[in-house]
Design an enzyme around this catalytic site. Structure first.
Site, PDB file in Angstrom:
ATOM      1  N   GLU A 143      42.660  40.221  38.188  1.00 42.33           N
ATOM      2  CA  GLU A 143      43.384  39.115  38.822  1.00 42.33           C
ATOM      3  C   GLU A 143      42.465  37.920  39.066  1.00 42.33           C
ATOM      4  O   GLU A 143      42.872  36.771  38.904  1.00 42.33           O
ATOM      5  CB  GLU A 143      44.029  39.573  40.129  1.00 42.33           C
ATOM      6  CG  GLU A 143      44.954  38.538  40.712  1.00 42.33           C
ATOM      7  CD  GLU A 143      46.210  39.103  41.346  1.00 42.33           C
ATOM      8  OE1 GLU A 143      46.920  38.321  41.984  1.00 42.33           O
ATOM      9  OE2 GLU A 143      46.485  40.309  41.194  1.00 42.33           O
TER      10      GLU A 143
ATOM     11  N   ASP B 206      45.733  44.107  47.873  1.00 46.67           N
ATOM     12  CA  ASP B 206      46.996  44.430  47.229  1.00 46.67           C
ATOM     13  C   ASP B 206      46.868  45.645  46.309  1.00 46.67           C
ATOM     14  O   ASP B 206      47.698  46.551  46.325  1.00 46.67           O
ATOM     15  CB  ASP B 206      47.508  43.228  46.438  1.00 46.67           C
ATOM     16  CG  ASP B 206      47.856  42.053  47.327  1.00 46.67           C
ATOM     17  OD1 ASP B 206      47.908  42.235  48.563  1.00 46.67           O
ATOM     18  OD2 ASP B 206      48.056  40.953  46.800  1.00 46.67           O
TER      19      ASP B 206
END
Length: 401
Positions: free
Chosen positions: A179, A191
């Site tokens: 990410e 997350d």
């Protein structure tokens, strides 16, 4: 939940044989916002809304991906994995393959070092290609981490099919690397950790510096409480704008105060911070310091007093995000204030901010009244109608078939 007994659409796109289905959940962050990339504390939980990846094995080195939400097929060769050649939503999946291929080069990074996995076992040189078909019930742009759900479903599929023997904390680090460096979103590791480590009826209390994770019993059902998600339908994007600016402000504040990260500061440092920093940077720093303490207080309160006592901490978290970190929007503020006024024990925005969702901790018998009040308040303000639903703490990433 999505019916994972039958591949949805896979056979309409690919002619390879299905070898399995893997899924991973989105997450709600109960408390601890923008503390993760500051090496702080967070308390998310995996939710019972999942992203499912159906996989077929290929005889070549191609990765191909399609989905229920977009026609067409994206593809990339395992011999040409490069973030510069990736674009669109498929980057979240292809970025995982790239991150696995370069993980050993990042072994000294804090996330990989803390995870403790043997990165030398990751070898994609002989890996066979795969066909991937994605179906998701995690809303996009709602602050429930649809991106991590996709990354983690793909990560556990790749790990099994390519015989990669690493622990789940290492896979979380792989997801963060993808990410950050493939997608270009400077997020922390919360997350992916929630999506991989979540357990039913529990939160994941994560120290984002050490990556120590403790399972915390939430006790919502036993206390007659529900977590109501209020999706404002104001979409946000982590890779752009305010999120990047907030992270830069935190790094600026830490440097000016002579610490490695804001995790190294506590309430006793606030006076010095106010004297040293400009007003905006000081307020960003104050949010992180006080939010870290709110996470610790929430965990302690859950363990000693139970969930009925945490509402004030959720309320205080929203005020801090609204006034100090300035990541709320009028729709989120209205959702929170309305829920608080009509029966919620506590409410706050959740996720990166600038849109997305709020959560409200609501007695089950008050949920309908809270929902009706929020819908009416949005209509009166001429806002786009919100989407409301409850979530339960659920199991993390897994093989479904």
């Amino acid at each position: 939940m999505t019916d994972t007994t039958t591949p949805r659409g896979f056979a309409d796109v690919f002619d390879t044989e299905v070898v399995g289905r893997w899924s991973a959940p989105g997450r709600v962050n109960l408390i601890g916002e923008h503390t993760d990339y500051n090496d702080g504390f967070v308390l998310p939980f995996a939710i019972d809304r999942r992203t499912t990846v159906t996989v077929g094995r290929r005889d070549d080195r191609l990765l191909r991906i399609s989905s229920t939400f977009e026609e067409g097929v994206h593809e990339i060769s395992l011999d040409a994995l490069d973030p510069a050649s990736m674009s669109g939503w498929s980057t979240y999946a292809f970025g995982i393959a790239w991150a696995l291929s370069v993980a050993a080069q990042h072994s000294d990074s804090p996330a990989f070092a803390a995870a403790g996995g043997d990165l030398t076992t990751i070898d994609l040189s002989t890996a066979r290609g795969l066909d991937l078909f994605v179906d998701s019930e995690v809303p996009v742009g709602a602050g429930l981490s649809s991106s991590a759900a996709l990354e983690c479903a793909v990560a556990v599929a790749f790990a099994e099919l390519w015989s990669i023997d690493v622990n789940r904390s290492t896979l979380a680090a792989v997801g963060q690397l993808a990410e950050n460096d493939a997608v270009g979103a400077p997020t922390g590791i919360m997350d992916q950790s929630a999506s991989l480590l979540g357990q039913a009826d529990s939160g994941v209390f994560l120290d984002c510096r050490s990556l120590d994770a403790d399972v915390v019993d939430l006790g919502f059902a036993a206390a007659g409480l529900e977590v109501l998600v209020i999706d404002t339908n104001v979409e946000h994007a982590h890779a752009t704008g305010g999120y990047v600016e907030r992270r830069s402000s935190c790094e600026k504040g830490a440097a000016a105060l002579g610490v490695t990260s804001l995790r190294d500061l506590d309430a006793g440092d606030l006076e010095r911070a106010e004297e040293t920093l400009d007003d905006e940077t000081f307020r960003r720093v104050r949010h992180v310091i006080t939010e870290n303490q709110r996470v610790l207080d929430t965990v302690r309160t859950l363990r000693t007093e139970g969930p009925l006592a945490i509402g004030r901490l959720l309320d205080a978290s929203h005020v801090s995000m609204r006034d100090d970190f300035e990541i709320s929007v009028p729709e989120l503020d209205l959702a929170v204030a309305t829920a608080q006024a009509t029966g919620a024990l506590g409410a706050r925005m959740t996720g990166g901010g600038f849109g997305g969702s709020a959560i409200a901790l609501v007695p089950a018998e008050a949920r309908a009244a809270v929902e009706a009040a929020v819908v009416a308040a949005f209509a009166d303000a001429a806002y786009t109608a919100p989407t409301l639903f409850t979530v339960n703490a659920a199991e993390g990433a897994r093989r479904d078939g």
